[in-house]
Enzyme design. Structure first.
Site, PDB file in Angstrom:
ATOM      1  N   HIS A  29      18.320  10.275  11.512  1.00 14.56           N
ATOM      2  CA  HIS A  29      18.088   9.057  10.737  1.00 14.56           C
ATOM      3  C   HIS A  29      18.626   9.120   9.308  1.00 14.56           C
ATOM      4  O   HIS A  29      19.301   8.197   8.865  1.00 14.56           O
ATOM      5  CB  HIS A  29      16.587   8.772  10.701  1.00 14.56           C
ATOM      6  CG  HIS A  29      16.205   7.522   9.972  1.00 14.56           C
ATOM      7  ND1 HIS A  29      16.695   6.285  10.304  1.00 14.56           N
ATOM      8  CD2 HIS A  29      15.366   7.320   8.913  1.00 14.56           C
ATOM      9  CE1 HIS A  29      16.181   5.366   9.493  1.00 14.56           C
ATOM     10  NE2 HIS A  29      15.388   5.970   8.627  1.00 14.56           N
ATOM     11  N   HIS A  33      13.996  10.407  12.530  1.00 14.47           N
ATOM     12  CA  HIS A  33      12.915   9.423  12.519  1.00 14.47           C
ATOM     13  C   HIS A  33      12.065   9.625  13.760  1.00 14.47           C
ATOM     14  O   HIS A  33      12.595   9.808  14.863  1.00 14.47           O
ATOM     15  CB  HIS A  33      13.479   8.000  12.485  1.00 14.47           C
ATOM     16  CG  HIS A  33      12.458   6.978  12.093  1.00 14.47           C
ATOM     17  ND1 HIS A  33      11.477   6.548  12.949  1.00 14.47           N
ATOM     18  CD2 HIS A  33      12.257   6.321  10.923  1.00 14.47           C
ATOM     19  CE1 HIS A  33      10.713   5.666  12.325  1.00 14.47           C
ATOM     20  NE2 HIS A  33      11.167   5.512  11.090  1.00 14.47           N
ATOM     21  N   ARG A  61       7.268  12.371   7.771  1.00 18.72           N
ATOM     22  CA  ARG A  61       8.068  12.258   8.987  1.00 18.72           C
ATOM     23  C   ARG A  61       8.321  13.585   9.685  1.00 18.72           C
ATOM     24  O   ARG A  61       8.327  13.654  10.911  1.00 18.72           O
ATOM     25  CB  ARG A  61       9.404  11.574   8.657  1.00 18.72           C
ATOM     26  CG  ARG A  61       9.260  10.093   8.429  1.00 18.72           C
ATOM     27  CD  ARG A  61      10.564   9.450   8.056  1.00 18.72           C
ATOM     28  NE  ARG A  61      10.396   8.013   7.916  1.00 18.72           N
ATOM     29  CZ  ARG A  61      11.317   7.199   7.445  1.00 18.72           C
ATOM     30  NH1 ARG A  61      12.493   7.678   7.051  1.00 18.72           N
ATOM     31  NH2 ARG A  61      11.097   5.897   7.339  1.00 18.72           N
ATOM     32  N   GLU A 104       3.375   3.000   4.454  1.00 24.87           N
ATOM     33  CA  GLU A 104       4.086   3.773   5.463  1.00 24.87           C
ATOM     34  C   GLU A 104       3.673   5.237   5.368  1.00 24.87           C
ATOM     35  O   GLU A 104       2.940   5.639   4.459  1.00 24.87           O
ATOM     36  CB  GLU A 104       5.600   3.627   5.286  1.00 24.87           C
ATOM     37  CG  GLU A 104       6.107   2.224   5.560  1.00 24.87           C
ATOM     38  CD  GLU A 104       7.612   2.081   5.424  1.00 24.87           C
ATOM     39  OE1 GLU A 104       8.119   1.007   5.784  1.00 24.87           O
ATOM     40  OE2 GLU A 104       8.269   3.030   4.961  1.00 24.87           O
ATOM     41  N   ARG A 109      12.526  13.373   3.037  1.00 21.70           N
ATOM     42  CA  ARG A 109      12.438  12.111   2.289  1.00 21.70           C
ATOM     43  C   ARG A 109      11.146  11.368   2.596  1.00 21.70           C
ATOM     44  O   ARG A 109      10.755  11.227   3.752  1.00 21.70           O
ATOM     45  CB  ARG A 109      13.635  11.223   2.638  1.00 21.70           C
ATOM     46  CG  ARG A 109      13.579   9.839   1.980  1.00 21.70           C
ATOM     47  CD  ARG A 109      14.818   9.039   2.304  1.00 21.70           C
ATOM     48  NE  ARG A 109      14.909   8.642   3.696  1.00 21.70           N
ATOM     49  CZ  ARG A 109      14.415   7.521   4.194  1.00 21.70           C
ATOM     50  NH1 ARG A 109      13.760   6.679   3.416  1.00 21.70           N
ATOM     51  NH2 ARG A 109      14.571   7.226   5.478  1.00 21.70           N
TER      52      ARG A 109
END
Length: 535
Positions: free
Chosen positions: A344, A238, A284, A120, A379
């Site tokens: 998110h 997100h 992100r 990811e 994160r």
């Protein structure tokens, strides 16, 4: 502080766990080996952020991966505000905790090599375990939930709302005050230790991937009880949340891009190339800003995920996402998927040590409600489930071996002088205004304005209790106070870093390589700053 009214029923358990995501379920199971446990759920046992987690759980299990690389990727995503000791605990203990989940019956997907690992955004290696393609959290929650339900030493209360942390005369936590919606009455639970595992706060915003239960109640209650909070300005949005007018928002997992999907604008042009060496797999915060700047330039509401270039079929690898998109009237393997960012994950929360204990003795926090220092300013994808597993275990072990004996009295922080019912639609209004003022891109004027609005709202509702009043009003007060603290932290941080971007301070400043901490001491709001242990 005031005494809990004498006419409120009091029940006692050895340990109290509030919240039923991975952190709460895991803590309850471990604590039950030492005494009676009450597990309290705001709604049902499966109503949690964990249940909705799609992507997976990041852990070093491959020979091609190393723990040092996982640490490095986490620190890079965290933009200089991660606490190195906490990150090392996460990465070093992660494999053991994941094996425990497997031993308890959690089934992760396999391929011909064994456990199937994907990649990811922000990860340099394939290290993401997943279940049923895109239903990892559901698998974990259902497996642990079934085990918890069968334990005679764990009692479960559903549809029960946290109101206040109960303290003794010296400020040591000794339980909590709840409102039981089924019994329609307040009740005090007294215990040797309190574990807050109440999850996130996505409902602060209008557009969110979080379920309705994620409204920040645990953070708000802990703040009123005097607990220190940290990193509140960092709320992760997100990048790829399905957007269609009249249809609920839902997350299109980061792993879809990990399997090769690309982001394009309405003209079919890629726009992340050149913004970051990892392109669509950048951290992100980078991808979110890339999308927002593209939307500003095009004046459109959405960008698109192109899955036609994926290495696998969407319907095979991500069956839940595929079916949900089909239900929304899309042919996701032949059409572009419209997406936009949405709230998110809350990196900020209750400041804890390496064993989950807050600054209030006997009050512990784990999972998204906590701020361990693992995530820093942003994160890393799929580190959240790992953090929940690792730090709930550490909290339970610390509690079993060292709790402080609470003294006399039962005290709470809220006043009980009047009742007020929240006007219909008022909470929706504040969600929308807060999102426009304090989402990912911020500036001084909007922050000052929203802080003023929130202060006026809180002044109006001052003294409204959840004990005899309207629960929606209580939730609204919690969210407004948390929004105010987030906006104030964002206003004070005059730089851009990770998930916090200031248009008027677009650069990162070494002077601001510090954590902001806030706590409440007898009604006075106190701010402090920390620069130790950062990496």
């Amino acid at each position: 502080m005031q005494s809990v009214p004498e006419n409120i029923e009091v029940v006692e358990y050895s340990y109290l766990v509030i919240g039923a995501g991975l952190a709460g379920l895991n803590a309850a199971l471990e604590l039950a080996d030492d005494g009676s446990v009450l597990l309290v759920c705001k709604e049902g046992l499966l109503d949690s952020n964990t249940f909705h987690a799609q992507g997976g759980i990041a852990v070093v299990l491959s020979r091609e991966d190393t723990k040092d690389l996982h640490v490095k990727d986490t620190l890079t995503a965290g933009a200089g505000l991660c606490h190195l000791d906490a990150v090392r605990i996460l990465v070093e203990e992660g494999p053991t905790r994941v094996r425990e989940l497997i031993n308890r019956g959690v089934f992760f997907d396999h391929d011909e090599q064994g456990l199937s690992l994907t990649r990811e955004g922000g990860h340099s290696r394939h290290r993401i375990l997943h279940a049923h393609g895109d239903a990892t959290g559901r698998e974990i929650a259902m497996c642990l939930g079934e085990i918890v339900s069968k334990r005679e030493d764990i009692n479960i209360w559903t549809n029960t709302e946290l109101l206040e942390i109960v303290l003794d005369e010296d400020g040591i936590a000794k339980g909590a005050l709840f409102y039981c919606k089924e019994m329609k009455k307040p009740i005090v639970v007294q215990s040797k230790a309190v574990v807050l595992a109440t999850g996130g706060a996505g409902q602060l915003y209008f557009n969110s991937t979080n379920p309705q239960v994620a409204s920040g109640d645990g953070v708000a209650a802990a703040y009123r009880a005097g607990a220190k909070l940290m990193d509140l300005e960092f709320f992760q949005f997100h990048p790829t949340v399905f957007y269609k007018e009249g249809w609920p928002r839902f997350l299109v997992s980061e792993a879809v891009r990990g399997e090769g999907a690309i982001l394009v604008n309405k003209k079919g042009e890629r726009f992340m190339e050149g913004r970051h060496p990892l392109g669509e797999l950048a951290p992100r915060d980078v991808v979110v800003r890339g999308i927002l700047f593209e939307l500003e330039k095009s004046k459109e509401k959405v960008v698109y995920l192109d899955t036609s270039v994926m290495k696998v079929k969407l319907s095979d690898r991500f069956p839940k996402i595929y079916q949900t998109l089909k239900q929304a009237g899309l042919d996701p393997e032949n059409e572009l998927i419209p997406v936009a960012p949405a709230a998110h994950y809350f990196m900020g929360g209750i400041l804890t040590d390496g064993y989950g204990e807050s600054s209030v003795p006997n009050l512990y926090a784990c999972g998204e409600v906590a701020c361990t220092g693992v995530h820093g300013a942003n994160r890393l994808a799929s580190n959240s489930l790992l953090e929940a597993a690792v730090f709930s275990h550490r909290a339970a072990q610390k509690i079993i071996h060292s709790t402080k004996k609470a003294g006399a009295g039962r005290f709470i922080s809220s006043a009980l002088d009047r009742v007020e019912v929240l006007p219909k639609g008022r909470d929706i209004h504040f969600k929308a205004v807060f999102e426009s003022s304090c989402s990912t891109i911020r500036h001084k004027e909007a922050l000052v304005e929203i802080i003023g609005m929130l202060e006026n709202e809180l002044d109006y509702y001052h003294g409204v209790p959840g004990i005899y009043g309207d629960l929606y009003t209580q939730r609204h007060i919690n969210m407004c106070n948390l929004r105010r603290l987030i906006a104030k932290a964002a206003l004070q941080r005059e730089e851009s870093r990770g998930a916090h971007f200031r248009l008027d301070f677009p650069n990162t400043s070494e002077k601001w390589r510090i954590n902001q901490i806030v706590f409440n001491r007898e009604g006075e709001e106190i701010w402090a700053w920390n620069s130790t242990g950062l990496s």
